[in-house]
Design a protein around this motif. Structure first.
Motif, PDB file in Angstrom:
ATOM      1  N   ILE A  13       0.881  -1.318  -0.285  1.00  0.00           N
ATOM      2  CA  ILE A  13      -0.139   0.112  -0.061  1.00  0.00           C
ATOM      3  C   ILE A  13       0.994   0.833   0.376  1.00  0.00           C
ATOM      4  O   ILE A  13       2.172   1.636   0.950  1.00  0.00           O
ATOM      5  CB  ILE A  13      -1.189  -0.586   1.215  1.00  0.00           C
ATOM      6  CG1 ILE A  13      -1.585  -1.066   1.685  1.00  0.00           C
ATOM      7  CG2 ILE A  13      -1.811   1.432   1.026  1.00  0.00           C
ATOM      8  CD1 ILE A  13      -2.570  -1.746   0.417  1.00  0.00           C
ATOM      9  N   TYR A  16      -2.874   5.737   1.281  1.00  0.00           N
ATOM     10  CA  TYR A  16      -4.109   5.647   1.848  1.00  0.00           C
ATOM     11  C   TYR A  16      -4.804   7.566   2.603  1.00  0.00           C
ATOM     12  O   TYR A  16      -4.835   7.448   3.841  1.00  0.00           O
ATOM     13  CB  TYR A  16      -3.372   5.203   3.419  1.00  0.00           C
ATOM     14  CG  TYR A  16      -1.897   6.053   4.169  1.00  0.00           C
ATOM     15  CD1 TYR A  16      -2.566   6.202   5.055  1.00  0.00           C
ATOM     16  CD2 TYR A  16      -1.158   5.415   4.255  1.00  0.00           C
ATOM     17  CE1 TYR A  16      -1.185   6.860   6.476  1.00  0.00           C
ATOM     18  CE2 TYR A  16      -0.295   5.467   5.114  1.00  0.00           C
ATOM     19  CZ  TYR A  16       0.012   6.263   5.690  1.00  0.00           C
ATOM     20  OH  TYR A  16       1.383   7.112   6.422  1.00  0.00           O
ATOM     21  N   ILE A  21      -7.132   4.695  -1.445  1.00  0.00           N
ATOM     22  CA  ILE A  21      -5.924   3.643  -0.959  1.00  0.00           C
ATOM     23  C   ILE A  21      -6.011   3.504  -2.211  1.00  0.00           C
ATOM     24  O   ILE A  21      -6.823   3.372  -2.855  1.00  0.00           O
ATOM     25  CB  ILE A  21      -6.614   2.577  -0.224  1.00  0.00           C
ATOM     26  CG1 ILE A  21      -6.468   3.368   1.483  1.00  0.00           C
ATOM     27  CG2 ILE A  21      -5.809   1.621   0.178  1.00  0.00           C
ATOM     28  CD1 ILE A  21      -7.446   2.574   2.828  1.00  0.00           C
ATOM     29  N   GLU A  69      -7.254   0.680  -6.732  1.00  0.00           N
ATOM     30  CA  GLU A  69      -7.138   1.425  -6.171  1.00  0.00           C
ATOM     31  C   GLU A  69      -8.379   2.171  -5.645  1.00  0.00           C
ATOM     32  O   GLU A  69      -9.321   1.143  -6.427  1.00  0.00           O
ATOM     33  CB  GLU A  69      -6.921   3.416  -6.558  1.00  0.00           C
ATOM     34  CG  GLU A  69      -7.709   3.347  -7.567  1.00  0.00           C
ATOM     35  CD  GLU A  69      -6.334   4.813  -8.409  1.00  0.00           C
ATOM     36  OE1 GLU A  69      -7.640   4.694 -10.105  1.00  0.00           O
ATOM     37  OE2 GLU A  69      -5.706   5.012  -9.538  1.00  0.00           O
ATOM     38  N   LEU A 100      -4.079  -0.312   8.177  1.00  0.00           N
ATOM     39  CA  LEU A 100      -4.355   0.383   8.689  1.00  0.00           C
ATOM     40  C   LEU A 100      -5.293   1.207   9.266  1.00  0.00           C
ATOM     41  O   LEU A 100      -6.452   0.600   9.408  1.00  0.00           O
ATOM     42  CB  LEU A 100      -4.687   1.243   7.453  1.00  0.00           C
ATOM     43  CG  LEU A 100      -4.022   1.290   6.037  1.00  0.00           C
ATOM     44  CD1 LEU A 100      -4.832   1.874   4.817  1.00  0.00           C
ATOM     45  CD2 LEU A 100      -2.714   1.722   6.008  1.00  0.00           C
TER      46      LEU A 100
END
Length: 226
Positions: A13, A16, A21, A69, A100
């Motif tokens: 990733i 974010y 994201i 995405e 996250l």
């Protein structure tokens, strides 16, 4: 490097911010490339992997269309802390930086020292999060959104923000001056300019409708007066 001989999923990733994201991932053992989004361990949605990532290809890490995405509406998340994870659907393993933490401090990577209770999602929250990435973003809706949010600004501001939000970069002097000199005053003519930028090879190679929309939506909306 022979990508086909890799046995494990690779990926990370890399963005974010504000619920937007993005990243890349590849699993040679999967028949369809995708990532699985979970909130507090509850599966929410499978996101297809189909965005071009020439930077990843250049390093021999994965095929070209290995990017993905999506955007999570942060206001739909539980008011208390929760964990958003982006996982390999086959193994359930999070990607690198794929966990996250959502809290009052915003969205940030989950650290080992973070210890929170993963409370089950309520029915209401689950239904709201199902709207993840539900709206299709088109060139027409982008140009409409852009004009709505920048209507009434000077031509120089309109031109500069077009570069920043659509192409994702600051304008080069020659290109900016050319756009500024040719920048029309009516909304329909401005939409035409925006559509031309969305059709450029630069946008097609380096950006996407979703990423441009995420940047455009950071600008406060204004009334169209023309």
């Amino acid at each position: 490097m022979n990508i086909a001989n890799k046995r494990n999923r690779t990926g990370i990733i890399d963005t974010y911010k504000d619920g937007y994201i993005s990243g890349w991932s590849y699993n040679p053992e999967a028949s369809e490339q995708a990532v699985l989004i979970k909130i507090n361990s509850t599966p929410i949605k499978t996101i297809p992997i189909n965005k071009r990532r020439p930077d990843v290809v250049a390093k021999g890490l994965a095929p070209e269309n290995c990017g993905f995405e999506f955007q999570i509406k942060l206001e739909t998340l539980p008011s208390k802390e929760c964990i958003i994870s982006i996982n390999d659907p086959l193994t359930g393993t999070p990607l690198i930086n794929g966990e996250l933490l959502w809290s009052q401090e915003g969205l940030q990577p989950l650290k080992e020292q973070n210890s929170i209770k993963k409370e089950p999602l309520s029915v209401a929250v689950y239904i709201k999060t199902q709207e993840l990435n539900k709206k299709d973003i088109t060139p027409e809706s982008l140009s409409e959104e852009f004009c709505k949010r920048l209507s009434g600004f000077p031509k120089s501001t309109f031109a500069a923000m077009a570069y920043l939000t659509i192409l994702g970069r600051i304008p080069d002097p020659d290109g900016f001056n050319g756009k500024l000199l040719s920048m029309p005053s009516t909304e329909n003519e401005k939409r035409k300019i925006i559509n031309e930028m969305l059709a450029t090879q630069e946008f097609q190679s380096n950006r996407s409708h979703d990423s441009a929309n995420a940047d455009i939506c950071k600008i406060p909306s204004r009334e169209i007066t023309a």
